[in-house]
Motif scaffolding. Structure first.
Motif, PDB file in Angstrom:
ATOM      1  N   ALA A  26       5.445 -16.357  -1.181  1.00 17.70           N
ATOM      2  CA  ALA A  26       4.515 -17.477  -1.385  1.00 17.70           C
ATOM      3  C   ALA A  26       3.876 -17.411  -2.775  1.00 17.70           C
ATOM      4  O   ALA A  26       3.394 -16.354  -3.183  1.00 17.70           O
ATOM      5  N   PRO A  27       3.901 -18.527  -3.500  1.00 19.59           N
ATOM      6  CA  PRO A  27       3.337 -18.549  -4.852  1.00 19.59           C
ATOM      7  C   PRO A  27       1.850 -18.199  -4.841  1.00 19.59           C
ATOM      8  O   PRO A  27       1.106 -18.636  -3.970  1.00 19.59           O
ATOM      9  N   GLY A  28       1.442 -17.388  -5.806  1.00 15.00           N
ATOM     10  CA  GLY A  28       0.027 -17.035  -5.941  1.00 15.00           C
ATOM     11  C   GLY A  28      -0.416 -15.862  -5.089  1.00 15.00           C
ATOM     12  O   GLY A  28      -1.589 -15.509  -5.097  1.00 15.00           O
ATOM     13  N   TYR A  29       0.499 -15.247  -4.346  1.00 12.38           N
ATOM     14  CA  TYR A  29       0.147 -14.103  -3.496  1.00 12.38           C
ATOM     15  C   TYR A  29       0.774 -12.827  -4.032  1.00 12.38           C
ATOM     16  O   TYR A  29       1.955 -12.796  -4.352  1.00 12.38           O
ATOM     17  N   ARG A  30      -0.046 -11.775  -4.102  1.00 13.19           N
ATOM     18  CA  ARG A  30       0.446 -10.418  -4.408  1.00 13.19           C
ATOM     19  C   ARG A  30       0.489  -9.695  -3.070  1.00 13.19           C
ATOM     20  O   ARG A  30      -0.523  -9.192  -2.602  1.00 13.19           O
ATOM     21  N   VAL A  31       1.642  -9.674  -2.455  1.00 10.42           N
ATOM     22  CA  VAL A  31       1.797  -9.192  -1.089  1.00 10.42           C
ATOM     23  C   VAL A  31       1.933  -7.670  -1.058  1.00 10.42           C
ATOM     24  O   VAL A  31       2.687  -7.084  -1.834  1.00 10.42           O
ATOM     25  N   ASN A  32       1.170  -7.062  -0.135  1.00 11.62           N
ATOM     26  CA  ASN A  32       1.273  -5.620   0.071  1.00 11.62           C
ATOM     27  C   ASN A  32       2.558  -5.300   0.819  1.00 11.62           C
ATOM     28  O   ASN A  32       2.884  -5.950   1.812  1.00 11.62           O
ATOM     29  N   VAL A  33       3.281  -4.312   0.331  1.00 12.94           N
ATOM     30  CA  VAL A  33       4.497  -3.833   0.985  1.00 12.94           C
ATOM     31  C   VAL A  33       4.087  -2.616   1.811  1.00 12.94           C
ATOM     32  O   VAL A  33       3.463  -1.689   1.292  1.00 12.94           O
ATOM     33  N   ARG A  34       4.429  -2.631   3.099  1.00  9.34           N
ATOM     34  CA  ARG A  34       4.007  -1.584   4.025  1.00  9.34           C
ATOM     35  C   ARG A  34       5.176  -0.674   4.394  1.00  9.34           C
ATOM     36  O   ARG A  34       6.342  -1.064   4.318  1.00  9.34           O
ATOM     37  N   SER A  35       4.840   0.522   4.867  1.00  9.64           N
ATOM     38  CA  SER A  35       5.871   1.486   5.275  1.00  9.64           C
ATOM     39  C   SER A  35       6.450   1.160   6.649  1.00  9.64           C
ATOM     40  O   SER A  35       7.451   1.746   7.061  1.00  9.64           O
ATOM     41  N   GLY A  36       5.858   0.212   7.358  1.00 12.30           N
ATOM     42  CA  GLY A  36       6.341  -0.214   8.668  1.00 12.30           C
ATOM     43  C   GLY A  36       5.860  -1.623   8.964  1.00 12.30           C
ATOM     44  O   GLY A  36       5.128  -2.220   8.169  1.00 12.30           O
ATOM     45  N   PRO A  37       6.234  -2.168  10.129  1.00 11.13           N
ATOM     46  CA  PRO A  37       5.949  -3.575  10.444  1.00 11.13           C
ATOM     47  C   PRO A  37       4.544  -3.838  11.005  1.00 11.13           C
ATOM     48  O   PRO A  37       4.364  -4.292  12.119  1.00 11.13           O
ATOM     49  N   GLY A  38       3.526  -3.551  10.189  1.00 10.77           N
ATOM     50  CA  GLY A  38       2.152  -3.831  10.595  1.00 10.77           C
ATOM     51  C   GLY A  38       1.171  -3.382   9.535  1.00 10.77           C
ATOM     52  O   GLY A  38       1.491  -2.515   8.701  1.00 10.77           O
ATOM     53  N   THR A  39      -0.042  -3.951   9.567  1.00 10.68           N
ATOM     54  CA  THR A  39      -1.041  -3.623   8.552  1.00 10.68           C
ATOM     55  C   THR A  39      -1.630  -2.227   8.750  1.00 10.68           C
ATOM     56  O   THR A  39      -2.305  -1.715   7.864  1.00 10.68           O
ATOM     57  N   GLN A  40      -1.359  -1.597   9.895  1.00 11.26           N
ATOM     58  CA  GLN A  40      -1.819  -0.215  10.096  1.00 11.26           C
ATOM     59  C   GLN A  40      -0.940   0.778   9.333  1.00 11.26           C
ATOM     60  O   GLN A  40      -1.323   1.916   9.132  1.00 11.26           O
ATOM     61  N   HIS A  41       0.229   0.348   8.885  1.00 12.27           N
ATOM     62  CA  HIS A  41       1.123   1.203   8.095  1.00 12.27           C
ATOM     63  C   HIS A  41       0.623   1.241   6.653  1.00 12.27           C
ATOM     64  O   HIS A  41       0.075   0.271   6.150  1.00 12.27           O
ATOM     65  N   ARG A  42       0.868   2.359   5.988  1.00 15.39           N
ATOM     66  CA  ARG A  42       0.347   2.520   4.624  1.00 15.39           C
ATOM     67  C   ARG A  42       1.014   1.543   3.655  1.00 15.39           C
ATOM     68  O   ARG A  42       2.157   1.147   3.839  1.00 15.39           O
ATOM     69  N   ILE A  43       0.254   1.191   2.620  1.00 22.15           N
ATOM     70  CA  ILE A  43       0.775   0.340   1.547  1.00 22.15           C
ATOM     71  C   ILE A  43       1.595   1.222   0.609  1.00 22.15           C
ATOM     72  O   ILE A  43       1.094   2.231   0.118  1.00 22.15           O
ATOM     73  N   VAL A  44       2.864   0.849   0.389  1.00 26.34           N
ATOM     74  CA  VAL A  44       3.715   1.637  -0.510  1.00 26.34           C
ATOM     75  C   VAL A  44       3.762   1.041  -1.916  1.00 26.34           C
ATOM     76  O   VAL A  44       4.010   1.761  -2.882  1.00 26.34           O
ATOM     77  N   ARG A  45       3.510  -0.241  -2.023  1.00 31.38           N
ATOM     78  CA  ARG A  45       3.410  -0.915  -3.327  1.00 31.38           C
ATOM     79  C   ARG A  45       2.929  -2.332  -3.094  1.00 31.38           C
ATOM     80  O   ARG A  45       2.839  -2.795  -1.963  1.00 31.38           O
ATOM     81  N   THR A  46       2.622  -3.045  -4.175  1.00 33.17           N
ATOM     82  CA  THR A  46       2.221  -4.445  -4.105  1.00 33.17           C
ATOM     83  C   THR A  46       3.194  -5.243  -4.957  1.00 33.17           C
ATOM     84  O   THR A  46       3.495  -4.853  -6.081  1.00 33.17           O
TER      85      THR A  46
END
Length: 101
Positions: A26-46
């Motif tokens: 999506a334009p204008g979003y810096r999306v967090n990349v997670r280590s698994g399928p949920g926001t409880q998983h750690r952010i590995v990069r943006t």
């Protein structure tokens, strides 16, 4: 003789040179990349703004709301890297790639 025509036009069409379809985030979003399928998983990069990502496989996980609706589908974009499908323009509310696992 010159440039390889298939490689030259491939990236422009939204497909990587390796043949995997790349979908726009999506334009204008810096999306967090997670280590698994949920926001409880750690952010590995943006992700950077306005990137396209490959979807290697998809899985279900935490339900997330984003610019493309609310979904529990998560996209695997690299080994150990997942983003919510709510932030990826796939043209579908369902699965567009094989299931992970």
């Amino acid at each position: 003789m010159g440039m390889d025509k298939t490689a030259a036009g491939t990236e422009q069409a939204g497909v990587s040179t390796m043949g995997a379809v790349r979908y726009p985030v999506a334009p204008g979003y810096r999306v967090n990349v997670r280590s698994g399928p949920g926001t409880q998983h750690r952010i590995v990069r943006t992700l950077a703004l306005d990137v396209r990502v490959p979807i290697h496989c998809q899985t279900t996980g935490e339900r997330v709301s984003g610019p493309y609706g609310t979904t529990n589908i998560w996209d695997n974009i690299a080994a150990g890297e997942f983003i919510s499908d709510a932030y990826v323009k796939t043209g579908s509310d369902g699965f567009v790639a094989k299931r992970c696992g």
